[in-house]
Design a protein around this motif. Structure first.
Motif, PDB file in Angstrom:
ATOM      1  N   LEU A 159      -4.718   0.175   6.452  1.00 43.19           N
ATOM      2  CA  LEU A 159      -3.267   0.013   6.500  1.00 43.19           C
ATOM      3  C   LEU A 159      -2.863  -1.044   7.525  1.00 43.19           C
ATOM      4  O   LEU A 159      -1.907  -1.805   7.311  1.00 43.19           O
ATOM      5  N   ASN A 160      -3.595  -1.128   8.621  1.00 41.24           N
ATOM      6  CA  ASN A 160      -3.337  -2.204   9.588  1.00 41.24           C
ATOM      7  C   ASN A 160      -3.575  -3.574   8.937  1.00 41.24           C
ATOM      8  O   ASN A 160      -2.825  -4.528   9.173  1.00 41.24           O
ATOM      9  N   THR A 197      -8.886   4.616   6.931  1.00 38.37           N
ATOM     10  CA  THR A 197      -7.520   4.514   6.404  1.00 38.37           C
ATOM     11  C   THR A 197      -6.622   3.768   7.373  1.00 38.37           C
ATOM     12  O   THR A 197      -5.831   2.901   6.973  1.00 38.37           O
ATOM     13  N   VAL A 253       1.006   5.322   0.550  1.00 40.86           N
ATOM     14  CA  VAL A 253       0.283   6.330   1.315  1.00 40.86           C
ATOM     15  C   VAL A 253       0.721   7.708   0.841  1.00 40.86           C
ATOM     16  O   VAL A 253       1.905   8.066   0.926  1.00 40.86           O
ATOM     17  N   VAL A 259      -3.236  -4.281   5.750  1.00 46.37           N
ATOM     18  CA  VAL A 259      -2.140  -4.546   4.810  1.00 46.37           C
ATOM     19  C   VAL A 259      -0.973  -5.217   5.531  1.00 46.37           C
ATOM     20  O   VAL A 259      -0.440  -6.241   5.077  1.00 46.37           O
ATOM     21  N   ARG A 260      -0.585  -4.668   6.645  1.00 49.26           N
ATOM     22  CA  ARG A 260       0.563  -5.226   7.364  1.00 49.26           C
ATOM     23  C   ARG A 260       0.223  -6.567   8.008  1.00 49.26           C
ATOM     24  O   ARG A 260       1.079  -7.448   8.096  1.00 49.26           O
ATOM     25  N   LEU A 295       2.218   9.021   9.754  1.00 49.24           N
ATOM     26  CA  LEU A 295       1.946   7.624  10.083  1.00 49.24           C
ATOM     27  C   LEU A 295       2.632   7.227  11.384  1.00 49.24           C
ATOM     28  O   LEU A 295       2.038   6.554  12.236  1.00 49.24           O
ATOM     29  N   GLU A 345      -2.259  -1.001  -3.455  1.00 53.92           N
ATOM     30  CA  GLU A 345      -3.291  -0.158  -2.865  1.00 53.92           C
ATOM     31  C   GLU A 345      -2.809   1.285  -2.791  1.00 53.92           C
ATOM     32  O   GLU A 345      -1.612   1.551  -2.675  1.00 53.92           O
ATOM     33  N   HIS A 398      -3.732   4.936  -0.614  1.00 59.94           N
ATOM     34  CA  HIS A 398      -4.473   5.569   0.482  1.00 59.94           C
ATOM     35  C   HIS A 398      -3.970   6.991   0.661  1.00 59.94           C
ATOM     36  O   HIS A 398      -2.827   7.311   0.305  1.00 59.94           O
ATOM     37  N   VAL A 402       3.730  -1.126   3.924  1.00 61.54           N
ATOM     38  CA  VAL A 402       3.207   0.235   3.870  1.00 61.54           C
ATOM     39  C   VAL A 402       4.335   1.135   3.379  1.00 61.54           C
ATOM     40  O   VAL A 402       5.400   1.208   3.993  1.00 61.54           O
ATOM     41  N   ALA A 442       0.839  -1.203   0.000  1.00 67.13           N
ATOM     42  CA  ALA A 442       0.000   0.000   0.000  1.00 67.13           C
ATOM     43  C   ALA A 442       0.868   1.246   0.000  1.00 67.13           C
ATOM     44  O   ALA A 442       1.784   1.369   0.819  1.00 67.13           O
TER      45      ALA A 442
END
Length: 364
Positions: free
Chosen positions: A254-255, A250, A56, A257-258, A275, A213, A215, A264, A54
Protein backbone atom coordinates in the motif's frame (compact mmCIF):
# COMPACT_ATOMS: atom_id res chain seq x y z
CA UNK A 1 -17.80 19.01 18.96
CA UNK A 2 -21.48 18.94 19.93
CA UNK A 3 -22.98 15.54 19.20
CA UNK A 4 -26.27 17.10 18.06
CA UNK A 5 -24.45 18.49 15.02
CA UNK A 6 -24.46 14.92 13.70
CA UNK A 7 -28.19 14.36 14.13
CA UNK A 8 -30.67 14.05 11.27
CA UNK A 9 -34.19 12.70 10.74
CA UNK A 10 -34.41 9.27 9.15
CA UNK A 11 -37.75 7.67 8.24
CA UNK A 12 -38.22 4.12 9.51
CA UNK A 13 -38.98 3.11 5.92
CA UNK A 14 -35.37 3.95 4.94
CA UNK A 15 -33.94 1.16 7.13
CA UNK A 16 -33.17 -1.96 5.10
CA UNK A 17 -34.16 -5.26 6.70
CA UNK A 18 -32.76 -7.37 3.85
CA UNK A 19 -29.90 -6.74 1.40
CA UNK A 20 -30.43 -5.90 -2.24
CA UNK A 21 -31.03 -8.88 -4.52
CA UNK A 22 -28.77 -9.79 -6.17
CA UNK A 23 -26.07 -8.70 -3.76
CA UNK A 24 -24.19 -6.53 -6.25
CA UNK A 25 -27.24 -4.55 -7.41
CA UNK A 26 -27.17 -2.03 -4.54
CA UNK A 27 -27.10 1.69 -5.29
CA UNK A 28 -23.93 3.73 -4.84
CA UNK A 29 -23.98 7.45 -4.07
CA UNK A 30 -20.71 9.05 -5.20
CA UNK A 31 -19.85 12.00 -2.95
CA UNK A 32 -17.08 14.25 -4.23
CA UNK A 33 -16.89 17.63 -2.47
CA UNK A 34 -15.20 19.02 -5.58
CA UNK A 35 -17.90 17.99 -8.07
CA UNK A 36 -21.05 17.10 -6.10
CA UNK A 37 -23.20 13.97 -5.94
CA UNK A 38 -23.80 11.23 -8.51
CA UNK A 39 -26.27 8.33 -8.33
CA UNK A 40 -24.60 5.12 -9.49
CA UNK A 41 -24.58 1.38 -8.75
CA UNK A 42 -22.04 -0.68 -6.83
CA UNK A 43 -21.35 -2.52 -10.11
CA UNK A 44 -20.00 0.80 -11.47
CA UNK A 45 -17.17 0.86 -8.91
CA UNK A 46 -14.35 -0.30 -11.25
CA UNK A 47 -14.98 2.63 -13.58
CA UNK A 48 -15.02 5.17 -10.75
CA UNK A 49 -11.41 4.45 -9.80
CA UNK A 50 -8.12 4.49 -11.70
CA UNK A 51 -5.90 1.60 -12.78
CA UNK A 52 -3.25 1.18 -10.13
CA UNK A 53 -5.52 2.23 -7.26
CA UNK A 54 -5.78 -0.28 -4.41
CA UNK A 55 -8.88 -1.39 -2.57
CA UNK A 56 -8.47 -2.58 1.00
CA UNK A 57 -10.97 -5.13 2.33
CA UNK A 58 -11.53 -6.21 5.93
CA UNK A 59 -11.50 -10.02 5.86
CA UNK A 60 -12.86 -10.56 9.37
CA UNK A 61 -15.56 -13.21 9.73
CA UNK A 62 -18.64 -12.73 11.91
CA UNK A 63 -19.10 -15.29 14.69
CA UNK A 64 -22.44 -16.15 16.38
CA UNK A 65 -21.63 -13.92 19.33
CA UNK A 66 -25.06 -13.54 20.97
CA UNK A 67 -25.47 -16.09 23.79
CA UNK A 68 -28.54 -16.85 25.92
CA UNK A 69 -28.44 -18.55 29.29
CA UNK A 70 -29.18 -18.46 33.01
CA UNK A 71 -27.43 -16.84 35.95
CA UNK A 72 -26.92 -19.58 38.54
CA UNK A 73 -26.94 -18.87 42.29
CA UNK A 74 -27.36 -21.46 45.06
CA UNK A 75 -30.91 -21.54 46.39
CA UNK A 76 -32.25 -19.11 43.80
CA UNK A 77 -34.09 -19.71 40.52
CA UNK A 78 -32.01 -19.13 37.41
CA UNK A 79 -32.34 -15.66 35.92
CA UNK A 80 -32.45 -15.47 32.12
CA UNK A 81 -29.45 -13.66 30.69
CA UNK A 82 -28.13 -12.54 27.32
CA UNK A 83 -24.48 -11.78 26.58
CA UNK A 84 -23.20 -10.07 23.46
CA UNK A 85 -19.51 -10.88 23.12
CA UNK A 86 -17.46 -8.00 21.73
CA UNK A 87 -13.75 -8.34 22.54
CA UNK A 88 -11.64 -11.41 23.21
CA UNK A 89 -9.04 -10.80 25.92
CA UNK A 90 -7.59 -14.28 26.41
CA UNK A 91 -8.12 -17.86 25.16
CA UNK A 92 -10.85 -18.30 27.80
CA UNK A 93 -11.97 -14.71 28.30
CA UNK A 94 -14.31 -12.29 26.48
CA UNK A 95 -15.65 -8.84 27.20
CA UNK A 96 -19.39 -8.77 26.67
CA UNK A 97 -22.47 -6.60 27.05
CA UNK A 98 -24.85 -8.41 29.40
CA UNK A 99 -28.60 -7.96 29.67
CA UNK A 100 -29.96 -7.56 32.28
CA UNK A 101 -26.72 -6.58 33.97
CA UNK A 102 -27.93 -4.58 36.96
CA UNK A 103 -28.02 -7.54 39.37
CA UNK A 104 -24.90 -9.27 38.06
CA UNK A 105 -21.87 -9.32 40.33
CA UNK A 106 -18.30 -10.51 40.02
CA UNK A 107 -18.17 -14.20 40.83
CA UNK A 108 -21.61 -15.00 39.44
CA UNK A 109 -21.91 -18.13 37.34
CA UNK A 110 -23.76 -18.14 34.03
CA UNK A 111 -24.75 -21.20 32.05
CA UNK A 112 -25.33 -20.57 28.36
CA UNK A 113 -27.20 -22.92 26.06
CA UNK A 114 -30.06 -25.35 26.49
CA UNK A 115 -28.42 -27.61 29.04
CA UNK A 116 -29.21 -26.88 32.68
CA UNK A 117 -27.41 -29.85 34.27
CA UNK A 118 -24.17 -31.75 33.89
CA UNK A 119 -25.82 -34.39 31.71
CA UNK A 120 -26.21 -31.84 28.91
CA UNK A 121 -22.53 -30.97 28.71
CA UNK A 122 -22.38 -30.52 24.93
CA UNK A 123 -25.43 -28.25 24.92
CA UNK A 124 -24.13 -25.79 27.48
CA UNK A 125 -21.27 -23.43 28.17
CA UNK A 126 -20.44 -22.15 31.64
CA UNK A 127 -18.71 -18.91 32.54
CA UNK A 128 -17.83 -16.83 35.57
CA UNK A 129 -18.31 -13.07 35.73
CA UNK A 130 -14.69 -12.05 36.30
CA UNK A 131 -15.38 -8.31 36.42
CA UNK A 132 -18.20 -5.83 35.88
CA UNK A 133 -17.84 -2.47 34.16
CA UNK A 134 -20.11 0.36 33.08
CA UNK A 135 -22.99 0.31 30.66
CA UNK A 136 -23.72 -3.39 31.12
CA UNK A 137 -20.20 -4.49 30.20
CA UNK A 138 -18.81 -7.58 31.91
CA UNK A 139 -15.73 -9.75 31.59
CA UNK A 140 -16.62 -13.43 31.21
CA UNK A 141 -14.12 -16.18 31.96
CA UNK A 142 -15.34 -19.40 30.36
CA UNK A 143 -14.73 -22.95 31.55
CA UNK A 144 -13.41 -23.77 28.06
CA UNK A 145 -10.59 -22.09 26.16
CA UNK A 146 -9.11 -21.77 22.69
CA UNK A 147 -10.58 -23.83 19.88
CA UNK A 148 -12.87 -25.74 22.26
CA UNK A 149 -14.45 -22.47 23.33
CA UNK A 150 -14.72 -21.32 19.72
CA UNK A 151 -16.54 -24.53 18.77
CA UNK A 152 -18.98 -24.26 21.67
CA UNK A 153 -19.76 -20.60 20.90
CA UNK A 154 -20.32 -21.55 17.24
CA UNK A 155 -22.72 -24.29 18.33
CA UNK A 156 -24.70 -22.27 20.88
CA UNK A 157 -24.48 -18.68 19.68
CA UNK A 158 -26.77 -16.66 17.45
CA UNK A 159 -25.64 -14.40 14.61
CA UNK A 160 -25.58 -10.88 16.09
CA UNK A 161 -27.68 -8.86 13.66
CA UNK A 162 -27.73 -5.14 14.53
CA UNK A 163 -30.56 -4.12 16.87
CA UNK A 164 -32.30 -2.04 14.21
CA UNK A 165 -32.78 -5.28 12.23
CA UNK A 166 -33.02 -7.89 15.00
CA UNK A 167 -35.64 -5.76 16.76
CA UNK A 168 -37.95 -6.07 13.76
CA UNK A 169 -37.52 -9.69 12.67
CA UNK A 170 -35.77 -12.85 13.86
CA UNK A 171 -32.44 -14.05 12.52
CA UNK A 172 -32.93 -16.74 9.88
CA UNK A 173 -30.95 -18.98 7.55
CA UNK A 174 -30.62 -16.28 4.89
CA UNK A 175 -28.69 -14.09 7.29
CA UNK A 176 -25.95 -16.71 7.64
CA UNK A 177 -24.89 -15.84 4.07
CA UNK A 178 -26.24 -12.30 3.77
CA UNK A 179 -24.39 -11.00 6.86
CA UNK A 180 -20.98 -12.31 5.78
CA UNK A 181 -18.67 -10.96 3.08
CA UNK A 182 -17.65 -13.32 0.28
CA UNK A 183 -14.00 -12.89 1.32
CA UNK A 184 -14.47 -13.39 5.09
CA UNK A 185 -11.78 -15.71 6.43
CA UNK A 186 -10.60 -14.63 9.92
CA UNK A 187 -13.22 -15.46 12.60
CA UNK A 188 -13.62 -12.96 15.42
CA UNK A 189 -16.04 -10.15 14.50
CA UNK A 190 -19.39 -9.65 16.18
CA UNK A 191 -20.58 -7.26 13.48
CA UNK A 192 -20.03 -7.40 9.73
CA UNK A 193 -17.86 -4.91 7.83
CA UNK A 194 -21.01 -3.97 5.95
CA UNK A 195 -19.60 -2.07 2.96
CA UNK A 196 -18.11 -5.39 1.87
CA UNK A 197 -21.51 -7.09 1.87
CA UNK A 198 -22.10 -5.57 -1.58
CA UNK A 199 -19.03 -7.23 -3.06
CA UNK A 200 -19.53 -10.31 -5.24
CA UNK A 201 -17.12 -12.62 -7.02
CA UNK A 202 -18.17 -10.95 -10.29
CA UNK A 203 -17.30 -7.51 -8.90
CA UNK A 204 -13.93 -8.77 -7.68
CA UNK A 205 -13.22 -10.08 -11.18
CA UNK A 206 -14.25 -6.72 -12.68
CA UNK A 207 -11.93 -4.87 -10.28
CA UNK A 208 -9.06 -7.12 -11.36
CA UNK A 209 -9.87 -6.57 -15.04
CA UNK A 210 -9.84 -2.80 -14.49
CA UNK A 211 -6.27 -2.94 -13.18
CA UNK A 212 -7.15 -2.31 -9.54
CA UNK A 213 -5.19 -3.93 -6.73
CA UNK A 214 -6.90 -5.81 -3.90
CA UNK A 215 -5.48 -6.19 -0.39
CA UNK A 216 -6.82 -7.58 2.87
CA UNK A 217 -6.48 -6.44 6.45
CA UNK A 218 -8.28 -7.74 9.55
CA UNK A 219 -10.21 -5.74 12.12
CA UNK A 220 -12.53 -7.76 14.35
CA UNK A 221 -15.53 -5.46 14.55
CA UNK A 222 -16.95 -5.18 18.08
CA UNK A 223 -20.47 -4.67 19.38
CA UNK A 224 -19.45 -1.18 20.41
CA UNK A 225 -20.21 -0.20 16.83
CA UNK A 226 -23.92 -0.53 17.73
CA UNK A 227 -23.75 1.69 20.80
CA UNK A 228 -25.28 5.17 20.58
CA UNK A 229 -23.24 8.20 21.56
CA UNK A 230 -24.87 9.31 24.80
CA UNK A 231 -22.47 12.15 25.56
CA UNK A 232 -23.33 15.71 24.58
CA UNK A 233 -19.81 16.38 23.30
CA UNK A 234 -17.59 14.08 21.25
CA UNK A 235 -14.73 14.65 23.70
CA UNK A 236 -16.70 12.76 26.35
CA UNK A 237 -17.35 9.61 24.30
CA UNK A 238 -15.25 6.49 24.89
CA UNK A 239 -14.64 4.11 21.99
CA UNK A 240 -14.43 0.38 22.70
CA UNK A 241 -11.24 -1.33 21.55
CA UNK A 242 -11.18 -3.63 18.54
CA UNK A 243 -8.36 -6.00 17.56
CA UNK A 244 -6.72 -5.53 14.18
CA UNK A 245 -3.85 -6.86 12.07
CA UNK A 246 -1.91 -5.60 9.04
CA UNK A 247 1.10 -7.64 7.92
CA UNK A 248 4.35 -6.18 6.60
CA UNK A 249 3.73 -7.27 2.99
CA UNK A 250 0.37 -5.47 2.88
CA UNK A 251 1.78 -2.32 4.46
CA UNK A 252 4.66 -2.27 1.97
CA UNK A 253 2.33 -2.84 -1.00
CA UNK A 254 0.00 0.00 0.00
CA UNK A 255 2.93 2.34 0.61
CA UNK A 256 4.11 1.54 -2.92
CA UNK A 257 0.66 2.36 -4.35
CA UNK A 258 0.71 5.84 -2.88
CA UNK A 259 4.37 6.38 -3.76
CA UNK A 260 3.53 5.98 -7.47
CA UNK A 261 0.49 8.26 -7.23
CA UNK A 262 -2.26 5.68 -6.77
CA UNK A 263 -5.17 5.93 -4.35
CA UNK A 264 -5.78 3.71 -1.34
CA UNK A 265 -9.51 3.03 -1.17
CA UNK A 266 -10.85 1.64 2.11
CA UNK A 267 -13.85 -0.66 1.68
CA UNK A 268 -15.63 0.16 4.91
CA UNK A 269 -14.99 2.33 7.93
CA UNK A 270 -13.41 -0.64 9.72
CA UNK A 271 -10.67 -0.93 7.08
CA UNK A 272 -10.19 2.85 7.23
CA UNK A 273 -9.89 2.93 11.02
CA UNK A 274 -7.29 0.17 10.97
CA UNK A 275 -5.25 1.80 8.20
CA UNK A 276 -5.26 5.12 10.02
CA UNK A 277 -4.21 3.35 13.23
CA UNK A 278 -1.25 1.79 11.42
CA UNK A 279 -0.04 4.97 9.69
CA UNK A 280 2.58 7.35 11.04
CA UNK A 281 2.45 11.13 10.75
CA UNK A 282 3.87 11.02 7.21
CA UNK A 283 1.17 8.58 6.04
CA UNK A 284 3.57 5.64 5.87
CA UNK A 285 1.90 2.37 6.88
CA UNK A 286 3.59 -0.04 9.26
CA UNK A 287 2.72 -3.57 10.34
CA UNK A 288 0.06 -3.50 13.05
CA UNK A 289 -1.18 -6.10 15.51
CA UNK A 290 -3.27 -5.23 18.54
CA UNK A 291 -6.14 -3.08 19.76
CA UNK A 292 -7.25 0.24 18.35
CA UNK A 293 -9.61 2.74 19.94
CA UNK A 294 -9.23 5.41 17.25
CA UNK A 295 -12.15 7.88 17.23
CA UNK A 296 -12.29 10.05 14.12
CA UNK A 297 -14.24 13.32 14.15
CA UNK A 298 -14.07 16.49 12.01
CA UNK A 299 -10.66 18.09 12.25
CA UNK A 300 -8.84 14.75 11.99
CA UNK A 301 -6.10 14.71 9.33
CA UNK A 302 -6.34 11.53 7.29
CA UNK A 303 -2.96 10.00 6.60
CA UNK A 304 -3.42 6.67 4.83
CA UNK A 305 -6.76 6.64 2.96
CA UNK A 306 -7.70 8.53 -0.22
CA UNK A 307 -11.28 7.30 -0.78
CA UNK A 308 -13.86 5.39 1.23
CA UNK A 309 -16.68 3.04 0.25
CA UNK A 310 -19.18 2.78 3.09
CA UNK A 311 -22.86 2.27 3.87
CA UNK A 312 -25.20 4.92 5.29
CA UNK A 313 -24.91 5.30 9.05
CA UNK A 314 -27.04 6.12 12.07
CA UNK A 315 -27.70 9.67 13.25
CA UNK A 316 -25.40 10.77 16.09
CA UNK A 317 -23.16 7.73 15.52
CA UNK A 318 -19.37 7.60 15.59
CA UNK A 319 -19.49 6.40 11.98
CA UNK A 320 -21.45 9.42 10.74
CA UNK A 321 -18.87 11.52 12.58
CA UNK A 322 -16.12 9.65 10.72
CA UNK A 323 -17.60 10.19 7.25
CA UNK A 324 -18.22 13.84 8.14
CA UNK A 325 -14.55 14.13 9.03
CA UNK A 326 -13.62 12.56 5.70
CA UNK A 327 -15.77 14.55 3.28
CA UNK A 328 -16.95 17.46 5.42
CA UNK A 329 -19.97 17.78 7.73
CA UNK A 330 -21.95 20.06 5.41
CA UNK A 331 -21.21 17.80 2.43
CA UNK A 332 -22.35 14.70 4.28
CA UNK A 333 -25.50 16.30 5.64
CA UNK A 334 -26.40 17.29 2.08
CA UNK A 335 -25.50 13.80 0.80
CA UNK A 336 -27.68 12.09 3.42
CA UNK A 337 -30.58 14.45 2.71
CA UNK A 338 -30.27 13.53 -0.98
CA UNK A 339 -30.07 9.82 -0.16
CA UNK A 340 -33.21 9.93 2.00
CA UNK A 341 -35.17 11.90 -0.61
CA UNK A 342 -33.99 9.56 -3.41
CA UNK A 343 -35.00 6.41 -1.54
CA UNK A 344 -31.57 4.99 -0.70
CA UNK A 345 -31.66 2.13 1.82
CA UNK A 346 -29.79 2.71 5.09
CA UNK A 347 -27.61 0.78 7.55
CA UNK A 348 -26.07 -2.69 7.43
CA UNK A 349 -28.22 -4.18 4.67
CA UNK A 350 -28.65 -0.88 2.85
CA UNK A 351 -27.02 0.84 -0.10
CA UNK A 352 -23.50 2.25 -0.28
CA UNK A 353 -21.62 5.46 -0.91
CA UNK A 354 -18.21 6.22 -2.39
CA UNK A 355 -16.66 9.18 -0.60
CA UNK A 356 -13.78 11.37 -1.61
CA UNK A 357 -12.13 13.83 0.79
CA UNK A 358 -12.85 17.52 0.90
CA UNK A 359 -9.29 18.36 -0.18
CA UNK A 360 -9.41 16.12 -3.27
CA UNK A 361 -8.67 18.03 -6.49
CA UNK A 362 -8.51 15.34 -9.20
CA UNK A 363 -11.22 13.07 -10.59
CA UNK A 364 -11.07 9.48 -11.81
Amino acid sequence: MRVDLFDFDLPETSIALRPAEPRGSARLLVVDPGSGLADRRVADLPGLLRPGDALVFNDTRVIPARLHGLRLRPGAPGQRMEAMLHLREAPDCWRAFARPAKRLAAGDRIRFGTGTDAACDLAQLDATVAAKGEGGEVVLRFDLAGSLLDERIAALGILPLPPYIAGKRPVDERDAADYQTVYAREPGAVAAPTAGLHVTEDLLAALDAAGLERHHVTLHVGAGTFLPVKAEDTAEHRMHAEIGHIDAATADALNAVRARGGQVVAVGTTALRLLESAADETGCLHPFAGPTEIFITPGYRFRAVDALMTNFHLPRSTLFMLVSAFSGLDTMRAAYAHAIAAGYRFYSYGDASLLFPAARTDTP
